[in-house]
Write an enzyme that holds these catalytic residues in place. Structure first.
Site, mmCIF file in Angstrom:
data_model
loop_
_atom_site.group_PDB
_atom_site.id
_atom_site.type_symbol
_atom_site.label_atom_id
_atom_site.label_comp_id
_atom_site.label_asym_id
_atom_site.label_seq_id
_atom_site.Cartn_x
_atom_site.Cartn_y
_atom_site.Cartn_z
ATOM 1 N N HIS A 165 19.169 -82.052 -11.292
ATOM 2 C CA HIS A 165 19.376 -82.455 -10.131
ATOM 3 C C HIS A 165 19.240 -84.106 -10.325
ATOM 4 O O HIS A 165 18.472 -84.716 -10.850
ATOM 5 C CB HIS A 165 18.424 -82.174 -9.056
ATOM 6 C CG HIS A 165 19.031 -80.927 -8.434
ATOM 7 N ND1 HIS A 165 17.884 -80.133 -8.023
ATOM 8 C CD2 HIS A 165 20.256 -80.289 -8.212
ATOM 9 C CE1 HIS A 165 18.327 -78.860 -7.409
ATOM 10 N NE2 HIS A 165 19.851 -79.116 -7.467
ATOM 11 N N CYS A 265 11.101 -82.660 -4.897
ATOM 12 C CA CYS A 265 11.809 -81.398 -4.537
ATOM 13 C C CYS A 265 10.972 -80.681 -3.226
ATOM 14 O O CYS A 265 11.915 -80.017 -2.425
ATOM 15 C CB CYS A 265 11.719 -80.351 -5.580
ATOM 16 S SG CYS A 265 12.484 -80.914 -7.087
#
Length: 272
Positions: A165, A265
């Site tokens: 990511h 996250c």
């Protein structure tokens, strides 16, 4: 300077590593859920100690990665673009977060048609939305985000599967203002050669992290423009940020990292 932030987080009540959808995950290794909850709680309380608002969404059984709230929405100027997960194990999370936004007054929530893992691959700089692709989010989702949010989008390609990511390889230290450009930190080796050139052109004064910074998920940080929350092992990165005038705050996220997650996250930012 620090600015007040509004975050959405999800307690890791059902946290586990039952499957592997990134290189950090190993279902054969034990996970201490109580420790994960303690680490998450300290992260939440750290934000609140800075004066930030932290809302919580109720976790759901059977969704062990729901703690990673950043993957479930992108909010700019109160416009919400939801998520669409690549891994079927996480797909149900999107609807729970969509309902949370609707129930909290965000009536015009747009759900994507393309694979879009939200702030996992989108980083708002105050001027443009940096958008990652290569492992999770579809390239076509970048154009969809531009239409939905009405902001310019710059595409970046990730090439190292450990940094699956964008938020594992780059984070925004300070958003752009009328008098100052945005500041970012990133790990160049996580990106394609072309994307490195784009980043160098956009952010010539960026903090460039090294392998030691990246390998502990040190780039999965959260900044309010002054206080910068980082994984505890990212000491070299913390030192460089302190030299730039930031206030690094190191937190232990070792248990959550077993699923490939860190401070960012766990943290979805709501920008009104």
């Amino acid at each position: 300077m620090p600015t007040p932030r509004h975050y959405l987080m999800c307690p890791p009540r059902y946290f586990a590593v039952d499957y592997a959808i990134n290189p950090w995950m190993d279902p054969t290794q034990p996970v201490d859920r109580d420790l994960a909850l303690a680490q998450w709680t300290r992260l939440r309380d750290t934000y609140r100690s800075f004066g930030h608002t932290v809302d919580e969404i109720e976790p759901q059984p059977g969704l062990p990665d729901m703690v990673f709230a950043a993957n479930s929405g992108t909010v700019v100027d109160s416009q919400v673009l939801g998520s669409r997960f690549r891994a079927p194990e996480r797909s149900a999370e999107a609807e729970h977060f969509r309902r949370w936004f609707v129930e909290h007054g965000y009536r015009d929530v747009i759900m994507p048609s393309k694979i879009n893992e939200a702030e996992g691959d989108f980083a708002w700089t105050g001027r443009v939305l940096l958008a990652g692709t290569g492992f999770r989010t579809d390239p076509e989702a970048h154009a969809e985000a531009q239409e939905a949010l009405g902001v310019p989008v710059v595409s970046l390609r990730l090439t190292d599967p450990r940094y699956y990511h964008l938020d594992t390889a780059l984070f925004v230290l300070a958003e752009a203002t009328d008098s100052a450009p945005a500041q970012v930190a990133y790990y160049p080796e996580a990106f394609s050669p072309g994307s490195r050139r784009v980043l160098a052109r956009l952010f010539p004064d960026a903090v460039r992290a090294d392998e030691a910074d990246a390998s502990c998920l040190g780039l999965n940080g959260v900044s309010d423009g002054h206080n910068v929350v980082l994984p505890g092992e990212a000491t070299a990165l913390a030192a460089r940020l302190a030299e730039r005038g930031y206030e690094p705050v190191l937190v232990d996220i070792s248990e959550l990292r077993k699923a490939g997650g860190g401070p960012k996250c766990c943290t979805l930012e709501i920008r009104k």
